[in-house]
Design an enzyme around this catalytic site. Structure first.
Site, PDB file in Angstrom:
ATOM      1  N   ASN A   8       0.864  -1.178   0.000  1.00 29.35           N
ATOM      2  CA  ASN A   8       0.000   0.000   0.000  1.00 29.35           C
ATOM      3  C   ASN A   8       0.906   1.235   0.000  1.00 29.35           C
ATOM      4  O   ASN A   8       1.477   1.586   1.026  1.00 29.35           O
ATOM      5  CB  ASN A   8      -0.892  -0.023   1.255  1.00 29.35           C
ATOM      6  CG  ASN A   8      -1.761   1.218   1.363  1.00 29.35           C
ATOM      7  OD1 ASN A   8      -1.868   1.996   0.414  1.00 29.35           O
ATOM      8  ND2 ASN A   8      -2.379   1.417   2.527  1.00 29.35           N
ATOM      9  N   LYS A  10       0.041   4.233  -0.392  1.00 28.73           N
ATOM     10  CA  LYS A  10      -0.672   5.420   0.128  1.00 28.73           C
ATOM     11  C   LYS A  10      -0.447   6.601  -0.826  1.00 28.73           C
ATOM     12  O   LYS A  10      -0.453   6.404  -2.036  1.00 28.73           O
ATOM     13  CB  LYS A  10      -0.219   5.714   1.558  1.00 28.73           C
ATOM     14  CG  LYS A  10      -0.286   4.453   2.431  1.00 28.73           C
ATOM     15  CD  LYS A  10      -0.112   4.712   3.883  1.00 28.73           C
ATOM     16  CE  LYS A  10      -0.171   3.384   4.627  1.00 28.73           C
ATOM     17  NZ  LYS A  10      -0.221   3.538   6.060  1.00 28.73           N
ATOM     18  N   HIS A  93      -9.612   1.116   4.445  1.00 30.32           N
ATOM     19  CA  HIS A  93      -8.376   1.370   5.197  1.00 30.32           C
ATOM     20  C   HIS A  93      -8.660   2.374   6.319  1.00 30.32           C
ATOM     21  O   HIS A  93      -9.455   3.299   6.145  1.00 30.32           O
ATOM     22  CB  HIS A  93      -7.289   1.910   4.254  1.00 30.32           C
ATOM     23  CG  HIS A  93      -5.943   1.931   4.902  1.00 30.32           C
ATOM     24  ND1 HIS A  93      -5.560   2.935   5.757  1.00 30.32           N
ATOM     25  CD2 HIS A  93      -4.917   1.042   4.862  1.00 30.32           C
ATOM     26  CE1 HIS A  93      -4.339   2.667   6.200  1.00 30.32           C
ATOM     27  NE2 HIS A  93      -3.928   1.531   5.680  1.00 30.32           N
ATOM     28  N   GLU A  95      -7.091   4.799   7.406  1.00 30.91           N
ATOM     29  CA  GLU A  95      -6.855   6.223   7.089  1.00 30.91           C
ATOM     30  C   GLU A  95      -8.050   6.820   6.353  1.00 30.91           C
ATOM     31  O   GLU A  95      -8.355   7.998   6.506  1.00 30.91           O
ATOM     32  CB  GLU A  95      -5.554   6.360   6.269  1.00 30.91           C
ATOM     33  CG  GLU A  95      -4.344   6.179   7.177  1.00 30.91           C
ATOM     34  CD  GLU A  95      -3.102   5.643   6.487  1.00 30.91           C
ATOM     35  OE1 GLU A  95      -3.036   5.619   5.247  1.00 30.91           O
ATOM     36  OE2 GLU A  95      -2.180   5.230   7.228  1.00 30.91           O
ATOM     37  N   GLU A 151      -5.543  -4.849  10.713  1.00 26.13           N
ATOM     38  CA  GLU A 151      -4.586  -3.763  10.871  1.00 26.13           C
ATOM     39  C   GLU A 151      -4.933  -2.950  12.114  1.00 26.13           C
ATOM     40  O   GLU A 151      -5.762  -2.030  12.051  1.00 26.13           O
ATOM     41  CB  GLU A 151      -4.646  -2.829   9.659  1.00 26.13           C
ATOM     42  CG  GLU A 151      -4.227  -3.462   8.363  1.00 26.13           C
ATOM     43  CD  GLU A 151      -3.620  -2.430   7.422  1.00 26.13           C
ATOM     44  OE1 GLU A 151      -2.458  -2.584   7.075  1.00 26.13           O
ATOM     45  OE2 GLU A 151      -4.307  -1.457   7.080  1.00 26.13           O
ATOM     46  N   GLY A 157       2.118   2.522  10.691  1.00 26.31           N
ATOM     47  CA  GLY A 157       3.099   3.598  10.511  1.00 26.31           C
ATOM     48  C   GLY A 157       3.807   4.032  11.784  1.00 26.31           C
ATOM     49  O   GLY A 157       4.467   5.068  11.802  1.00 26.31           O
ATOM     50  N   SER A 189       3.164  -1.823  10.494  1.00 26.08           N
ATOM     51  CA  SER A 189       4.606  -1.841  10.793  1.00 26.08           C
ATOM     52  C   SER A 189       5.283  -3.166  10.458  1.00 26.08           C
ATOM     53  O   SER A 189       6.153  -3.629  11.197  1.00 26.08           O
ATOM     54  CB  SER A 189       4.849  -1.448  12.261  1.00 26.08           C
ATOM     55  OG  SER A 189       4.416  -0.124  12.494  1.00 26.08           O
TER      56      SER A 189
HETATM   57  P1  PGA Z   1       2.662   0.521   7.642  1.00 24.78           P
HETATM   58  O1  PGA Z   1       1.227   0.707   6.967  1.00 24.78           O
HETATM   59  O2  PGA Z   1       3.246  -0.777   7.114  1.00 24.78           O
HETATM   60  O3  PGA Z   1       3.445   1.719   7.215  1.00 24.78           O
HETATM   61  O4  PGA Z   1       2.441   0.459   9.114  1.00 24.78           O
HETATM   62  C1  PGA Z   1       0.365  -0.387   6.804  1.00 24.78           C
HETATM   63  C2  PGA Z   1      -0.920   0.080   6.197  1.00 24.78           C
HETATM   64  O5  PGA Z   1      -1.396   1.177   6.487  1.00 24.78           O
HETATM   65  O6  PGA Z   1      -1.533  -0.644   5.411  1.00 24.78           O
END
Ligand code: PGA
Length: 229
Positions: A8, A10, A93, A95, A151, A157, A189
């Site tokens: 992803n 983003k 997601h 976000e 998640e 992140g 992460s």
């Molecule tokens: P990250 O993001 O690996 O940077 O923690 C995962 C995600 O948001 O899908």
């Protein structure tokens, strides 16, 4: 069944040149990989530039709208994603739930539209309650065809990945309600340091990788580790 590893990206990177470079490096680095299906979900604007039929990498959207077409300024329909060569789409997601205020009802409609368009949704959830709401009205065979990514919001992140026993518990709980054949992924992460444990010890069918997927060397390493399990 192959493991699924989803990148992803983003809202990254800022230039097409960088996007092409990350994609090509990744593609080159995993050409001998056999047991992993790698899916890259770049920003929409790069999709048509990096999609390639010959590539071993599959492509997905990071979101889609719940309608096929019409007067919905700024939206991207699942049918358009399919038409351009996507096979997958990330839906729900955290976000988007947070910044775009997406509700379970909206996510539920998007999943239905994506399935109808012939895409495989990668549903992201942080808790069991969300799966129930997000898959409301879906047939068992539709649920079986989903990829569901656990998640935990606090792990995204932050560099603070979820503990293995907690992740394993959630994996089993998700399998319990989604039926045995949906693919359950872990995200939050993920790095080359912890990738193996989520597959081998916590029993996930794959990983959803954010930050580390933008660093080709690290992402290739993650894929190779999983490929050799
Ligand atoms: P990250 O993001 O690996 O940077 O923690 C995962 C995600 O948001 O899908």
């Amino acid at each position: 069944m192959k493991y699924l590893i989803v990148a992803n990206w983003k809202c990254n990177p800022v230039t097409l040149k960088e996007a092409e470079s990350i994609f090509q490096k990744t593609e080159k680095g995993i050409k001998d990989v056999k047991n992993v299906e790698t899916i890259i979900c770049p920003p929409f604007i790069y999709l048509s530039k990096i999609v390639s039929e010959k590539s071993g990498i599959k492509i997905g959207g990071q979101d889609c709208y719940s309608q096929e077409k019409g007067a919905f300024t700024g939206e991207m329909s699942p049918n358009m994603l399919k038409e351009i060569g996507c096979q997958y789409v990330i839906i729900g997601h955290s976000e988007r739930r947070k910044y775009q205020k997406e509700t379970d009802k909206m996510i539920n409609e998007k999943i239905k539209a994506a399935l109808k368009a012939g895409l495989r949704p990668i549903l992201c959830i942080d808790n069991i309650d969300q799966i129930k709401k997000d898959t409301d009205g879906l047939s068992q065979s539709d649920i079986n065809s989903l990829a569901i990514a656990y998640e935990p919001i606090w792990a995204i992140g932050t560099g603070k990945a979820c503990g293995i026993s907690e992740a394993k518990e959630m994996n089993l709980a998700i399998k319990e309600i989604s039926g045995k054949s949906a693919s359950i992924l872990y995200g939050g992460s993920v790095s080359s340091q912890n990738a193996q444990e989520y597959i081998k010890e916590a029993g996930f069918n794959g990983l959803l990788v954010g930050g580390a997927s933008l660093k080709p060397e690290e992402f290739i390493e993650i894929i190779k580790i999983v490929d050799s399990i």
